[in-house]
Design a protein around this motif. Structure first.
Motif, mmCIF file in Angstrom:
data_model
loop_
_atom_site.group_PDB
_atom_site.id
_atom_site.type_symbol
_atom_site.label_atom_id
_atom_site.label_comp_id
_atom_site.label_asym_id
_atom_site.label_seq_id
_atom_site.Cartn_x
_atom_site.Cartn_y
_atom_site.Cartn_z
ATOM 1 N N LEU A 525 -12.838 2.615 4.780
ATOM 2 C CA LEU A 525 -12.357 2.872 3.535
ATOM 3 C C LEU A 525 -13.011 1.900 2.637
ATOM 4 C CD1 LEU A 525 -8.604 4.219 3.902
ATOM 5 C CD2 LEU A 525 -10.410 5.223 3.116
ATOM 6 N N GLU A 526 -13.022 0.702 2.567
ATOM 7 C CA GLU A 526 -13.271 -0.206 1.721
ATOM 8 C C GLU A 526 -14.893 -0.160 1.260
ATOM 9 O OE1 GLU A 526 -13.637 -5.093 0.975
ATOM 10 O OE2 GLU A 526 -12.649 -4.192 2.865
ATOM 11 N N ALA A 527 -15.609 0.306 2.323
ATOM 12 C CA ALA A 527 -17.197 0.507 2.200
ATOM 13 C C ALA A 527 -17.264 1.443 1.353
ATOM 14 C CB ALA A 527 -17.875 0.347 3.718
ATOM 15 N N ILE A 528 -16.700 2.771 2.000
ATOM 16 C CA ILE A 528 -16.917 3.957 1.323
ATOM 17 C C ILE A 528 -16.392 4.160 -0.115
ATOM 18 C CG2 ILE A 528 -14.851 5.398 2.133
ATOM 19 C CD1 ILE A 528 -18.149 6.873 2.076
ATOM 20 N N THR A 529 -15.217 3.493 -0.191
ATOM 21 C CA THR A 529 -14.688 3.618 -1.753
ATOM 22 C C THR A 529 -15.531 2.589 -2.535
ATOM 23 O OG1 THR A 529 -13.149 1.853 -1.014
ATOM 24 C CG2 THR A 529 -12.439 4.134 -1.087
ATOM 25 N N SER A 530 -16.121 1.479 -2.058
ATOM 26 C CA SER A 530 -16.803 0.645 -3.053
ATOM 27 C C SER A 530 -17.965 1.434 -3.377
ATOM 28 C CB SER A 530 -17.196 -0.510 -2.048
ATOM 29 O OG SER A 530 -16.333 -1.465 -1.964
ATOM 30 N N SER A 563 -3.373 1.909 1.904
ATOM 31 C CA SER A 563 -4.209 0.782 2.764
ATOM 32 C C SER A 563 -3.384 -0.316 2.553
ATOM 33 C CB SER A 563 -5.472 1.167 2.569
ATOM 34 O OG SER A 563 -6.445 -0.216 3.041
ATOM 35 N N SER A 564 -3.544 -1.307 3.859
ATOM 36 C CA SER A 564 -2.988 -2.678 3.701
ATOM 37 C C SER A 564 -4.184 -3.394 3.087
ATOM 38 C CB SER A 564 -2.846 -3.049 5.181
ATOM 39 O OG SER A 564 -4.114 -2.766 5.764
ATOM 40 N N ASN A 565 -5.336 -2.867 2.873
ATOM 41 C CA ASN A 565 -6.579 -4.038 2.100
ATOM 42 C C ASN A 565 -6.128 -3.735 0.589
ATOM 43 O OD1 ASN A 565 -8.980 -4.776 0.999
ATOM 44 N ND2 ASN A 565 -9.895 -4.472 2.945
ATOM 45 N N ALA A 566 -6.208 -4.645 -0.089
ATOM 46 C CA ALA A 566 -5.943 -4.353 -1.482
ATOM 47 C C ALA A 566 -7.249 -4.129 -2.051
ATOM 48 C CB ALA A 566 -5.779 -6.072 -2.145
ATOM 49 N N SER A 567 -8.558 -4.488 -1.574
ATOM 50 C CA SER A 567 -9.744 -4.147 -2.455
ATOM 51 C C SER A 567 -9.826 -2.432 -2.134
ATOM 52 C CB SER A 567 -11.040 -4.611 -1.566
ATOM 53 O OG SER A 567 -10.760 -5.918 -1.527
ATOM 54 N N VAL A 568 -9.421 -1.922 -1.212
ATOM 55 C CA VAL A 568 -9.440 -0.402 -1.145
ATOM 56 C C VAL A 568 -8.538 0.144 -2.159
ATOM 57 C CG1 VAL A 568 -8.639 1.632 0.288
ATOM 58 C CG2 VAL A 568 -9.738 -0.533 1.280
ATOM 59 N N ARG A 569 -7.152 -0.506 -2.332
ATOM 60 C CA ARG A 569 -6.359 0.230 -3.374
ATOM 61 C C ARG A 569 -7.122 -0.140 -5.018
ATOM 62 N NH1 ARG A 569 -2.872 -2.979 -0.297
ATOM 63 N NH2 ARG A 569 -2.158 -4.246 -2.042
ATOM 64 N N VAL A 570 -7.699 -1.218 -4.966
ATOM 65 C CA VAL A 570 -8.266 -1.445 -6.272
ATOM 66 C C VAL A 570 -9.495 -0.357 -6.550
ATOM 67 C CG1 VAL A 570 -9.939 -3.154 -7.282
ATOM 68 C CG2 VAL A 570 -7.782 -3.750 -6.467
ATOM 69 N N ASN A 571 -10.397 -0.076 -5.207
ATOM 70 C CA ASN A 571 -11.307 0.737 -5.593
ATOM 71 C C ASN A 571 -10.802 2.277 -5.833
ATOM 72 O OD1 ASN A 571 -13.407 -1.118 -5.067
ATOM 73 N ND2 ASN A 571 -13.454 -0.606 -2.865
ATOM 74 N N SER A 609 0.866 -5.835 -5.215
ATOM 75 C CA SER A 609 -0.082 -6.487 -5.614
ATOM 76 C C SER A 609 -0.500 -6.238 -7.242
ATOM 77 C CB SER A 609 -1.360 -6.151 -4.878
ATOM 78 O OG SER A 609 -2.375 -6.983 -5.520
ATOM 79 N N LEU A 610 -0.281 -7.423 -7.748
ATOM 80 C CA LEU A 610 -0.174 -7.772 -9.379
ATOM 81 C C LEU A 610 -1.885 -7.164 -9.611
ATOM 82 C CD1 LEU A 610 1.065 -8.309 -11.775
ATOM 83 C CD2 LEU A 610 0.369 -10.825 -11.608
ATOM 84 N N VAL A 611 -2.775 -7.554 -9.034
ATOM 85 C CA VAL A 611 -4.124 -7.227 -9.236
ATOM 86 C C VAL A 611 -4.381 -5.990 -9.252
ATOM 87 C CG1 VAL A 611 -6.838 -7.329 -8.590
ATOM 88 C CG2 VAL A 611 -5.247 -9.439 -8.143
ATOM 89 N N VAL A 612 -3.693 -5.211 -8.212
ATOM 90 C CA VAL A 612 -4.018 -3.918 -8.206
ATOM 91 C C VAL A 612 -3.205 -3.115 -9.182
ATOM 92 C CG1 VAL A 612 -3.705 -1.549 -6.637
ATOM 93 C CG2 VAL A 612 -4.130 -3.640 -5.550
ATOM 94 N N ALA A 613 -1.957 -3.672 -9.576
ATOM 95 C CA ALA A 613 -1.224 -2.983 -10.800
ATOM 96 C C ALA A 613 -2.169 -3.020 -12.071
ATOM 97 C CB ALA A 613 0.023 -3.760 -10.787
ATOM 98 N N GLY A 614 -2.857 -4.286 -12.218
ATOM 99 C CA GLY A 614 -3.479 -4.469 -13.441
ATOM 100 C C GLY A 614 -4.909 -3.440 -13.478
ATOM 101 N N GLU A 615 -5.335 -3.147 -12.221
ATOM 102 C CA GLU A 615 -6.375 -2.474 -12.302
ATOM 103 C C GLU A 615 -6.046 -0.847 -12.418
ATOM 104 O OE1 GLU A 615 -10.412 -1.254 -11.912
ATOM 105 O OE2 GLU A 615 -9.636 -3.288 -11.524
#
Length: 692
Positions: A525-530, A563-571, A609-615
């Motif tokens: 998910l992280e790779a494909i969403t990136s 997803s438990s991965n914040a990078s996926v949620r940001v993407n 996650s504050l980072v995801v909320a900001g995104e």
């Protein structure tokens, strides 16, 4: 009934109850005794295990006992949960001196035990090993083995094999240990530089033609110690580079040799600053040629072919064993009954201390497939580094002149069907030419597809092959990451134009939606969403129409946001923001924009996650920044009142959680989001007073 009779009845009942309890006492007493004995035995066994583990046998005067103790510890250290107990017993300081034991067998098993400890223990354990000075005996062992390597010292019979070189076996274990600690600990790398270990390590590499396993271990170690290590570059003189180039030109076609060449190519890329400018262009082309050859091999077909080879080998071995057993029966029948001498079956060697079952069985077919997958993963990771590296200076490339050749390859790439997708990267002309010449982008795209279903089925039904499934998925994820990097550094024209990008978008959509259920694997998910995020951003910047429907995007985002991965949620929130900003410019999209807006607003308000909320807030600003449809959707979903209510909450979260959860760079981004939130609210208020 009078009171006297009632009293008699009660006394009779009491007597009967007492008799019944008395009958039960012997049985309960026996069970109490059994329970006490079992508890004492368990406690005694646990105490003996704690105070007298195998480490006590490491000081035994017998070399065979020490070897067996090291082998036993090596086996146990493959289980992560026992490592803390061994560390408490100071196993590193116990095993360290045994690297220089008088017995060669003890040296090998001790190095193997420390290798397993470093491999299974992770970064913290490797740090602890370096702190406890494992490098001192390790460096001494490496240099001593290097000196004795050419003496061709042969070991006694080992694991039923004759004339096996103990020096190379010890060196292989030691090199793997060195690789593990250097990959995890910068102090170990500094010691490697200071002690001049490079010369000894390269000496082992010269054995690549006769011992490819040792050469692969050396290549892994070299790739680890040369990464971001400018202090080592001065040690790579012409002689050292010649050793590496010789290995790169090795013509062997086994998968192990493919892995070896790939690792050496990665090492040469790490030390590219030592290569003269006039030779750098040809060297880059040679590196990418090796990567191309590695990526061109179909891993799925290789698994099918190797699995069939394994079945044939095992079948022939079983038939040979059956014939041998029949021969043994006939021979035994001919032996005289009064002959008391013990008969050893043909082909067998009797050993009193056989520890071969502690080591994994020799499955060369499985090792070949594993080597191929590791080669492909390594090649893709290095290509990512090549895309992310800084552009060379003008002076570095002034002696190179291959622009005409590069233009030719560019022209050819636009005419090669599937090869037109991605032409040269926005790097140097020489790297452009090498990428096109070796069809690297095309082969990366092929690796993003799902693994062969027949190969997956083979792995699923074969326990020893099952770990290959994870490796196959890792190669796919690395290919998607590689694609993401290429998209980031390329412009639209170099990528093949709008049609090529739309085809790529369709391909990525099929990866996500081809199955009945959306993928849940975090790495995928992280790779494909990136990759999707980079692609959609490129397409949006050039006003290229997107192929994914809003419903597909929302489905992907619904899956990714959990997803438990914040990078996926940001993407996923970024993908939704990019797509929403494109839809805002079209007609009759208010309802879709409203769905996107509600989704992003809910993420901003409820995300942990504050980072995801900001995104998510940043994506909201992009979606509702401009356009009649966006204005209409914002009014219908009451975006302005919701943001006004949420603004103080976001500020409070930044004060409370910002410094604890976020890095300095993330805080800068969040400060910018907070400022944009204030401006966006003011903008929406202006629209309310002066509607379009």
């Amino acid at each position: 009934m009078n009171s006297l009779e009632q009293a008699e009845d009660l006394k009779a009942f009491e007597r009967r109850l007492t008799e019944y309890i008395a009958c039960l006492q012997p049985a309960t007493g026996r069970w109490r005794t059994i329970l006490i004995v079992v508890s004492v035995c368990t406690a005694t066994g646990a105490w003996n295990w704690l105070i007298d583990p195998e480490t006590q046998k490491l000081q035994h005067p017998s070399a065979e006992v020490r070897e067996y103790a090291c082998a036993s510890i090596s086996k146990l250290l493959q289980q992560k949960h026992v490592i803390p107990a061994f560390l408490q017993r100071d196993v590193v300081r116990c095993l360290g001196p045994m690297l220089l034991d008088h017995s060669l067998a003890v040296r090998e098993t001790a190095a193997g035990a420390l290798r397993n400890l470093s491999a299974c223990g992770g970064f913290e354990v490797c740090d602890d090993m370096v702190t406890k000075d494992v490098m001192t005996p390790l460096v001494a062992l490496l240099k001593e083995c290097s000196t004795g390597l050419d003496a061709n010292q042969l070991s006694p019979k080992k694991c039923r094999e004759m004339n096996k070189n103990y020096i190379e076996d010890i060196a292989n274990e030691a090199i793997n240990l060195l690789w593990n600690v250097c990959e995890c600990n910068s102090t170990a790398v500094s010691i490697f530089n200071k002690e001049g270990c490079l010369e000894a390590v390269l000496h082992y590499m010269k054995k690549f033609s006769t011992n490819v396993d040792l050469a692969i271990s050396v290549a892994n170690c070299l790739q680890a110690v040369t990464e971001d290590n400018p202090d080592l570059l001065s040690s790579f003189n012409a002689s050292a580079q010649q050793v590496l180039e010789t290995v790169m030109l090795c013509p062997e076609t086994t998968m192990k040799h493919v892995l070896l060449r790939t690792l050496i190519a990665g090492t040469i890329w790490n030390i590219k600053d030592t290569i003269p400018p006039g030779s750098l262009g040809s060297m880059v082309n040679a590196i990418l040629k090796i990567f191309s050859e590695s990526l061109a091999i179909d891993a799925g077909e290789t698994i099918i072919r190797m699995n069939e080879a394994e079945k044939n080998r095992l079948k022939l071995a079983a038939e040979a064993e059956t014939e041998e057993n029949m021969s043994d029966v006939i021979d035994n029948c001919a032996v005289s009954e009064d002959d008391d001498m013990e008969e050893i079956p043909k082909g067998k060697v009797r050993r009193e201390h056989d520890i071969s079952d502690l080591l994994p069985s020799d499955k060369w077919e499985l090792k070949e497939v594993t080597a191929l997958l590791m080669a492909q993963q390594t090649a893709l990771e290095i290509i990512v580094n090549m895309c992310c590296s800084e552009d060379p200076s003008d002076d570095e490339w002034e002696e190179l002149s291959s622009s005409d050749e590069s233009d030719l390859f560019m022209e050819n790439s636009y005419n090669e069907g599937s090869g037109l997708l991605m032409s040269p990267l926005c790097l140097s002309d020489e790297v452009h030419s090498a990428f096109l010449n070796n069809l690297i982008p095309k082969k990366i795209l092929e690796k993003t597809a799902f693994p062969n279903s027949v190969a997956l089925d083979i792995c699923m039904h074969n326990p020893s092959w099952k770990p290959l499934i994870k490796k196959l998925n890792t190669v796919q994820c690395r290919a998607l990451t590689c694609l993401h990097s290429i998209l980031l550094v390329s412009d639209v024209d170099c990528l093949g134009g709008a049609s090529a990008l739309q085809s790529l978008a369709q391909h990525l959509s099929q990866l996500v939606f081809s199955k009945t259920e959306l993928p849940e694997d975090t790495d995928f998910l992280e790779a494909i969403t990136s990759a999707l995020r980079a692609l959609l951003q490129t397409m949006a910047s050039k006003n290229i129409s997107q192929c994914m429907t809003p419903e597909q995007l929302l489905a992907l985002c619904e899956a990714g946001i959990h997803s438990s991965n914040a990078s996926v949620r940001v993407n996923v929130v970024s993908i939704l923001g990019i797509s929403g900003s494109v839809l805002a410019k079209l007609q009759d999209t208010a309802e879709t924009l409203k769905m996107i807006g509600k989704f992003l607003l809910e993420v901003a308000m409820k995300e942990s996650s504050l980072v995801v909320a900001g995104e998510a807030l940043d994506a909201l600003f992009d979606v509702f920044a401009d356009g009649k449809e966006a204005e209409k959707a914002a009014v219908q979903m009451k975006l302005l009142p919701a943001l006004k209510e949420f603004q103080p909450v976001f500020k409070l979260r930044m004060r409370k959680e910002g410094k604890e959860q976020c890095s300095t760079d993330q805080l800068c981004v969040l400060d910018n989001v907070k400022m944009n939130l204030r401006r966006f609210i003011a903008y929406q208020e202006t629209l309310g007073k002066n509607p379009t």
